[in-house]
Structures are given as structure tokens and as C-alpha cells.
Design an enzyme around this catalytic site. Sequence first.
Site, PDB file in Angstrom:
ATOM      1  N   GLU A  15       0.838  -1.207   0.000  1.00  0.00           N
ATOM      2  CA  GLU A  15       0.000   0.000   0.000  1.00  0.00           C
ATOM      3  C   GLU A  15       0.872   1.256   0.000  1.00  0.00           C
ATOM      4  OE1 GLU A  15      -2.553   1.815  -0.005  1.00  0.00           O
ATOM      5  OE2 GLU A  15      -4.382   0.769   0.548  1.00  0.00           O
ATOM      6  N   ARG A  98      -6.494  -0.175  13.606  1.00  0.00           N
ATOM      7  CA  ARG A  98      -5.180   0.084  13.018  1.00  0.00           C
ATOM      8  C   ARG A  98      -5.251   1.276  12.069  1.00  0.00           C
ATOM      9  NH1 ARG A  98      -4.723  -1.184   7.666  1.00  0.00           N
ATOM     10  NH2 ARG A  98      -5.963  -2.861   6.756  1.00  0.00           N
ATOM     11  N   ASN A 100      -4.600   3.051   8.484  1.00  0.00           N
ATOM     12  CA  ASN A 100      -4.636   2.625   7.100  1.00  0.00           C
ATOM     13  C   ASN A 100      -3.931   3.680   6.240  1.00  0.00           C
ATOM     14  OD1 ASN A 100      -5.400   0.495   5.339  1.00  0.00           O
ATOM     15  ND2 ASN A 100      -7.057   1.727   4.528  1.00  0.00           N
ATOM     16  N   ASN A 146      -9.358   5.568   3.582  1.00  0.00           N
ATOM     17  CA  ASN A 146      -8.470   5.175   2.504  1.00  0.00           C
ATOM     18  C   ASN A 146      -7.877   6.380   1.784  1.00  0.00           C
ATOM     19  OD1 ASN A 146      -7.237   2.843   1.352  1.00  0.00           O
ATOM     20  ND2 ASN A 146      -9.196   1.789   1.507  1.00  0.00           N
ATOM     21  N   ASP A 196     -10.008   2.374  -3.375  1.00  0.00           N
ATOM     22  CA  ASP A 196      -8.967   2.227  -2.360  1.00  0.00           C
ATOM     23  C   ASP A 196      -8.100   3.480  -2.377  1.00  0.00           C
ATOM     24  OD1 ASP A 196      -6.903   1.209  -0.656  1.00  0.00           O
ATOM     25  OD2 ASP A 196      -7.417  -0.823  -1.243  1.00  0.00           O
TER      26      ASP A 196
END
Length: 252
Positions: A15, A98, A100, A146, A196
Amino acid sequence: MQAECVLDVRCGLGEGPVWDERGGLLYWVDIMAGRVHRWAPASGLVETMEAGEPVGAVALCEGGGLVCAVQSGFAVAERFGGELRRLASYEGASAEIRMNDGKCDSAGRFWAGTMAFDFRPGAGALYRLDPDGGVARVLEGVTISNGMDWSADGTRMYYVDTPKRTVDVFDFDAETGAISNRRAVVEIPEEAGWPDGMTLDAEGRIWVALWGGGAVRCYSREGKLEDVIEVAAPQTTSCCFGGEDLGVLYIT
């Protein structure tokens, strides 16, 4: 168009690509493995840094090193591979949550969002780490925080909360970092996958990676589909422009 695989590193969850124009380096994270990678396209050298916990995103520091959005908060490494030093925690940090995706704005604020490990609706939020070390909770009720980016003139901020299947845009105050007037600019059809990570190009077009869609789609500023890049990996996560003239789209 068809994407070409330039580096087969087999991340578990690759990512957050970030291009360093000063060093000619591409950075990205392997979130659940807690690793930060960097690659020098000119030499082919790949290096890895251990964060010690899940790491959702990184940004470049002006004086070198990296600021990282890790599960427990924000941390900084003075150099690549160096020990992480905690900068700040965030409201709502827990073993169930968590960090991102994240990105740095033009004023040096590092924005990063959270999500629940079990994808629980509304459990996440969007945070802003200011240059003075203060942390502000900017959005609540987020499910999977995101991709984000800003228009070149600094008046608009784009943002993805994946299950909404939209790319939203806010009015952005570059001086204060305040956002307002949220509205959808792009709607992603179900058959295309889930929005995303994302980036903008020099013309203000919106490039969105599609998780489960094996593609990056390019939309105009008005939300019209203009192009599709097919990606051999179905779980396409994010993208950024890099290379000497920023003419290469790197995709994780």
C-alpha cells in the site's frame, strides 16, 4: 492500458506508494507485516525497514527520514532503517483498530485514517498530525479510511471511505487544514471493485485504485470515466506518480 510489473516483491498488503523526487526513490508499505520498503529504479536496489507493528502509511520528512502512521499512533524515523520514535498517539487507539492510508498536504500536515481489524462499520476516523505535533480528529464514523489527495490550488481535498463506493471532495482551507462541504464526485459501480488509494495528476484528474477490480480508473474533475489501466493483481490498492518527469504511475 495494461500495467507492467516492475518489481515482484509479493507483499501481503502492499500500500501507500510515495515518490521521493530528491532521491529518485519509491517508498511503500506492507501494512500487516509492519514493513516499509524503498526501491531505486535507477539501480534496482530494494531496501526494507521494520516498523515493529502494522504500518498504514509513510510520508517524507523535510530533513530526511520518514513519519509513519503505525497502529499505535504517529512515529518518526530520522533515517531509513533507523529506530522509530513515537510522536503522538490518537484518540481511539486500541488493539482492535489500526492505521490505514495516509498522505501529507502542502503545509506539512500528515493525514492518516483508521479502521477496525474486523471492518466494523463506523469504527474508524480520519486524523491530522500537525507540524507542531498536535493531533486532530477530523472525521468520525469512518469504516475503512483510505485514499486522499489535494487539488494543485489547495482548495479541494479528495477522500475515500471504501464501503461508500465514492470518491468524495471537501472544500479545503490550506491555511488552517479545515475541511467542509463534503460531496461525492465519483461513484464506483459494484462490478468495478472497491475504491482504495488514489492520486491526482497535473490536470486535476482523479486516479483511483480498485480493490477487487484489478484496475486503476482515471476520472475527470467532474467525475467522468476517462481511462482504465488493467492490473494483473486483482487487489489493486493504491498509486502515485513518479519518475524523473513524474510521468510514471506506480501501482501497489
